[in-house]
Scaffold this motif. Sequence first.
Motif, PDB file in Angstrom:
ATOM      1  N   ILE A 154      -1.998  -1.381  -8.431  1.00  0.00           N
ATOM      2  CA  ILE A 154      -2.720  -1.976  -9.279  1.00  0.00           C
ATOM      3  C   ILE A 154      -3.988  -1.135  -9.661  1.00  0.00           C
ATOM      4  N   GLN A 155      -3.867  -0.715 -10.895  1.00  0.00           N
ATOM      5  CA  GLN A 155      -5.184   0.367 -11.116  1.00  0.00           C
ATOM      6  C   GLN A 155      -6.631  -0.487 -11.427  1.00  0.00           C
ATOM      7  N   ASN A 156      -7.472   0.397 -10.868  1.00  0.00           N
ATOM      8  CA  ASN A 156      -9.054  -0.166 -11.107  1.00  0.00           C
ATOM      9  C   ASN A 156      -9.152  -1.361 -10.228  1.00  0.00           C
ATOM     10  N   ILE A 157      -8.535  -1.295  -9.096  1.00  0.00           N
ATOM     11  CA  ILE A 157      -8.718  -2.358  -8.001  1.00  0.00           C
ATOM     12  C   ILE A 157      -9.856  -2.211  -7.219  1.00  0.00           C
ATOM     13  N   ARG A 158     -10.899  -3.160  -7.078  1.00  0.00           N
ATOM     14  CA  ARG A 158     -12.069  -2.804  -6.482  1.00  0.00           C
ATOM     15  C   ARG A 158     -11.867  -2.955  -4.918  1.00  0.00           C
ATOM     16  N   PRO A 159     -12.543  -2.306  -4.015  1.00  0.00           N
ATOM     17  CA  PRO A 159     -12.209  -2.067  -2.631  1.00  0.00           C
ATOM     18  C   PRO A 159     -12.306  -3.550  -1.883  1.00  0.00           C
ATOM     19  N   LYS A 160     -13.472  -4.266  -2.630  1.00  0.00           N
ATOM     20  CA  LYS A 160     -13.220  -5.804  -1.945  1.00  0.00           C
ATOM     21  C   LYS A 160     -12.026  -6.401  -2.055  1.00  0.00           C
ATOM     22  N   GLN A 161     -11.496  -6.343  -3.342  1.00  0.00           N
ATOM     23  CA  GLN A 161     -10.365  -7.238  -3.895  1.00  0.00           C
ATOM     24  C   GLN A 161      -9.060  -6.900  -3.172  1.00  0.00           C
ATOM     25  N   LEU A 162      -9.151  -5.352  -2.909  1.00  0.00           N
ATOM     26  CA  LEU A 162      -7.973  -4.782  -2.006  1.00  0.00           C
ATOM     27  C   LEU A 162      -8.068  -5.024  -0.743  1.00  0.00           C
ATOM     28  N   ARG A 163      -9.295  -5.317   0.013  1.00  0.00           N
ATOM     29  CA  ARG A 163      -9.554  -5.710   1.366  1.00  0.00           C
ATOM     30  C   ARG A 163      -8.693  -7.084   1.460  1.00  0.00           C
ATOM     31  N   VAL A 164      -8.966  -7.989   0.535  1.00  0.00           N
ATOM     32  CA  VAL A 164      -8.676  -9.561   0.530  1.00  0.00           C
ATOM     33  C   VAL A 164      -7.223  -9.369   0.554  1.00  0.00           C
ATOM     34  N   LEU A 165      -6.484  -8.432  -0.461  1.00  0.00           N
ATOM     35  CA  LEU A 165      -5.137  -8.562  -0.561  1.00  0.00           C
ATOM     36  C   LEU A 165      -4.332  -7.934   0.785  1.00  0.00           C
ATOM     37  N   VAL A 166      -4.982  -6.889   1.289  1.00  0.00           N
ATOM     38  CA  VAL A 166      -4.524  -6.286   2.537  1.00  0.00           C
ATOM     39  C   VAL A 166      -4.543  -7.152   3.656  1.00  0.00           C
ATOM     40  N   ASN A 167      -5.688  -7.778   3.751  1.00  0.00           N
ATOM     41  CA  ASN A 167      -5.874  -8.769   4.909  1.00  0.00           C
ATOM     42  C   ASN A 167      -4.717  -9.904   4.757  1.00  0.00           C
ATOM     43  N   GLU A 168      -4.436 -10.121   3.634  1.00  0.00           N
ATOM     44  CA  GLU A 168      -3.397 -11.062   3.635  1.00  0.00           C
ATOM     45  C   GLU A 168      -2.030 -10.912   4.154  1.00  0.00           C
ATOM     46  N   VAL A 185      -1.648  -8.022   6.368  1.00  0.00           N
ATOM     47  CA  VAL A 185      -1.814  -6.946   7.317  1.00  0.00           C
ATOM     48  C   VAL A 185      -1.248  -7.380   8.786  1.00  0.00           C
ATOM     49  N   ASP A 186      -1.058  -8.567   9.005  1.00  0.00           N
ATOM     50  CA  ASP A 186      -0.419  -9.113  10.327  1.00  0.00           C
ATOM     51  C   ASP A 186       1.216  -9.020   9.963  1.00  0.00           C
ATOM     52  N   LEU A 187       1.655  -8.721   8.935  1.00  0.00           N
ATOM     53  CA  LEU A 187       3.281  -8.732   8.771  1.00  0.00           C
ATOM     54  C   LEU A 187       3.877  -7.543   9.306  1.00  0.00           C
ATOM     55  N   PRO A 188       4.898  -7.263   9.873  1.00  0.00           N
ATOM     56  CA  PRO A 188       5.569  -6.071  10.260  1.00  0.00           C
ATOM     57  C   PRO A 188       5.951  -5.052   9.034  1.00  0.00           C
ATOM     58  N   VAL A 189       5.116  -4.769   8.484  1.00  0.00           N
ATOM     59  CA  VAL A 189       5.238  -3.734   7.454  1.00  0.00           C
ATOM     60  C   VAL A 189       4.170  -2.395   7.241  1.00  0.00           C
ATOM     61  N   LYS A 190       4.348  -1.646   6.632  1.00  0.00           N
ATOM     62  CA  LYS A 190       3.453  -0.449   6.349  1.00  0.00           C
ATOM     63  C   LYS A 190       2.788  -0.650   4.951  1.00  0.00           C
ATOM     64  N   VAL A 191       1.586  -0.632   4.879  1.00  0.00           N
ATOM     65  CA  VAL A 191       1.062  -0.919   3.509  1.00  0.00           C
ATOM     66  C   VAL A 191       0.338   0.306   2.938  1.00  0.00           C
ATOM     67  N   LYS A 192       0.978   0.618   1.761  1.00  0.00           N
ATOM     68  CA  LYS A 192       0.659   1.874   0.966  1.00  0.00           C
ATOM     69  C   LYS A 192      -0.052   1.455  -0.342  1.00  0.00           C
ATOM     70  N   ILE A 193      -0.494   2.512  -0.914  1.00  0.00           N
ATOM     71  CA  ILE A 193      -0.956   2.391  -2.340  1.00  0.00           C
ATOM     72  C   ILE A 193      -0.834   3.456  -3.283  1.00  0.00           C
ATOM     73  N   VAL A 194      -0.846   3.332  -4.534  1.00  0.00           N
ATOM     74  CA  VAL A 194      -0.682   4.126  -5.494  1.00  0.00           C
ATOM     75  C   VAL A 194      -1.885   4.746  -6.079  1.00  0.00           C
ATOM     76  N   PRO A 195      -2.519   5.920  -6.242  1.00  0.00           N
ATOM     77  CA  PRO A 195      -3.496   6.372  -6.496  1.00  0.00           C
ATOM     78  C   PRO A 195      -3.876   6.041  -8.079  1.00  0.00           C
ATOM     79  N   PRO A 196      -5.238   6.233  -8.249  1.00  0.00           N
ATOM     80  CA  PRO A 196      -5.783   5.956  -9.764  1.00  0.00           C
ATOM     81  C   PRO A 196      -4.886   6.902 -10.755  1.00  0.00           C
ATOM     82  N   VAL A 197      -4.678   6.379 -11.711  1.00  0.00           N
ATOM     83  CA  VAL A 197      -3.766   7.113 -12.820  1.00  0.00           C
ATOM     84  C   VAL A 197      -4.728   8.645 -13.222  1.00  0.00           C
ATOM     85  N   GLU A 198      -5.962   8.661 -12.945  1.00  0.00           N
ATOM     86  CA  GLU A 198      -6.622  10.147 -13.360  1.00  0.00           C
ATOM     87  C   GLU A 198      -6.013  11.091 -12.191  1.00  0.00           C
TER      88      GLU A 198
END
Length: 648
Positions: free
Chosen positions: A225-239, A241-254
Amino acid sequence: MIKKYIFDNSKHYASKWTVLFIDLCIVGVSFILAYFIRFNLSFNFDVQRLWTQLPIVISLFLISFLISGSYKGVVRHTGIKDVYAIFNAICLASIAIITIILTNRYLDIVEGFTIPLSIIIINSLLTFIALTAARYVFKICYESLLVSKGSPTKNLIVYGAGESGIITYNTLTNHSKMKVKVVGFVDNNLLKVGKQINGVKVYDKSILTKDFVRFHNISEVIFSIQNIRPKQLRVLVNEIVDLPVKVKIVPPVEDWINGELKVSQIKQVQIEDLLDRQPIKIKNSKVVKDFEDKVIMVTGGAGSIGSELVRQICKYNYGTLVVIDQAESALYDLQQELKQAGFFNFIPIVGDIRDKNKMRVLFEEYRPDRIFHAAAYKHVPLMECNPYEAVKINVAGTKTLVDLAVDYDVEKFVFVSTDKAVNPTNIMGATKRIAEMYISCRQQEGRTKFITTRFGNVLGSNGSVIPLFRKQIEKGGPLTVTHKDITRYFMTIPEASQLVLEAGAMGKGGEIFIFDMGESVKILDLAKNMIRLSGLHYPDDIDIKITGLRPGEKLYEELLANGENTLPTYHDKIMISKVRNINYTKTRTKIDELCISNLFFKDNVVQLMKSIVPEYISNNSDFCKLDANNEQSETTKAAKSQIAQLNS
């Protein structure tokens, strides 16, 4: 046998001339089939004329393939751009054939040479379908053979079904060495939920449960998700984070390489991505003009802040850059890094700022216009045990440079300070505060513009808490936190360096620049989040141990001392601290006395520091007894004064 041969030769690519030859063969077969279809699947046509036309058609297609370059694509990585190239080549060839036929009809260059328009159209369609299908069939066969050989397929979810998510999907599936299967997209847009993208279903985020993950054997969730705010990302990750998966992120397009996303750029979500603070971005920077043709000197140039200062300065049009550090290995590494990046206009010097003679020689030789002083001892517990070294570097070393800056008419001197200098509770913070005060004393002379910057902890710097936690997680724990309520401010190394450079450009002398660092971060929460992001669980997999405050350590840091206020600047996140007035003559005399006492290893060094910085109250340290003695002395003085008044 075939599978083994393909797998062993997977690093080799087919020659473009081989691809061109096969394409021309397909064109020839398609042209013959076009005649066969046109005449109702029979040979009721002039076959001799067909053999006359075929070489001309193939020659024209050869020219069009050479012009369009359709044969140059790597077949195993065929994509939409390759299909466009094929389409363009066929259109070009067809137009050329029609043009030649019309020209020949009027000029009669080749007697009786003509091709029905229907044959040209059918041939174009058959050739396009055959060339495209051949490439995709080869690609699919190649991928299926590779997947069946080697490591098993990795199932993952792409979080975000927008343009960035689709690019991520294409990048993952087109990478030959990545055996991945995108099970689905997840998106919060209900209009997309239930639909398919490239045959992959779009789900609502509610499906991300342990049962779903286990059933589909999902090992990773990639946020795209481009231009995602840290607070929004933290909320999504917290949802999740307890699953048995690795959480990765795509860097900004620039940050994509040449505008294209590479698999290597998809990184695991770091704790820095989740800190609830907006990065400071400075527009219309004054640095460009301020650095033009100037001689710039950076002390501590191989350290965390100093090296980033050097990296950023290298991008400007300066005259000369002198980089000083006593750590030769770190300085060598920085030298090699800069050379590999194409920067050569810098002079690395191994030197100690405590060596006044060496520093004087350097000032005499290079005559700096700008000095960025980042050399310092910064580790609180170590300096609490080594006050002599702390004073020698942080006070006497700074004093040496400041005095030389005045003697050699340096235009600007920028001092890198710390929030630990505010109401200090430890040796390190007190020495930095004393250095600030000495700079204020010399500022009164008006010859050199002295500027100070204050900021909190720097993410990823040498010895900071986040690298420490990472090492502890790698070793299986436990993570060590000194107090359950301890908090700290954080910022990134590039931000800190950017602030220092900007302060140097905008400062007029005498300012202490601070900035809005957002909310302070609770270190215990930071530790828990880092455990979760590592795919582990607290306290089942890794525990957290409360060790107690270290000598001189605060529960929380401050950016302003008692009696200090702030003034605004052109940037709403950057402020100037309005410091309280001090007796400059008396302060300078005491600092001179401190440096001399320290030079001769006298026992009164810390006591002198406390007299120079009255707000310096030791915490959890052996030096707390000095504060008790001071309080007792003040009480005795007050009692004597009262007795004297009563007697009078």
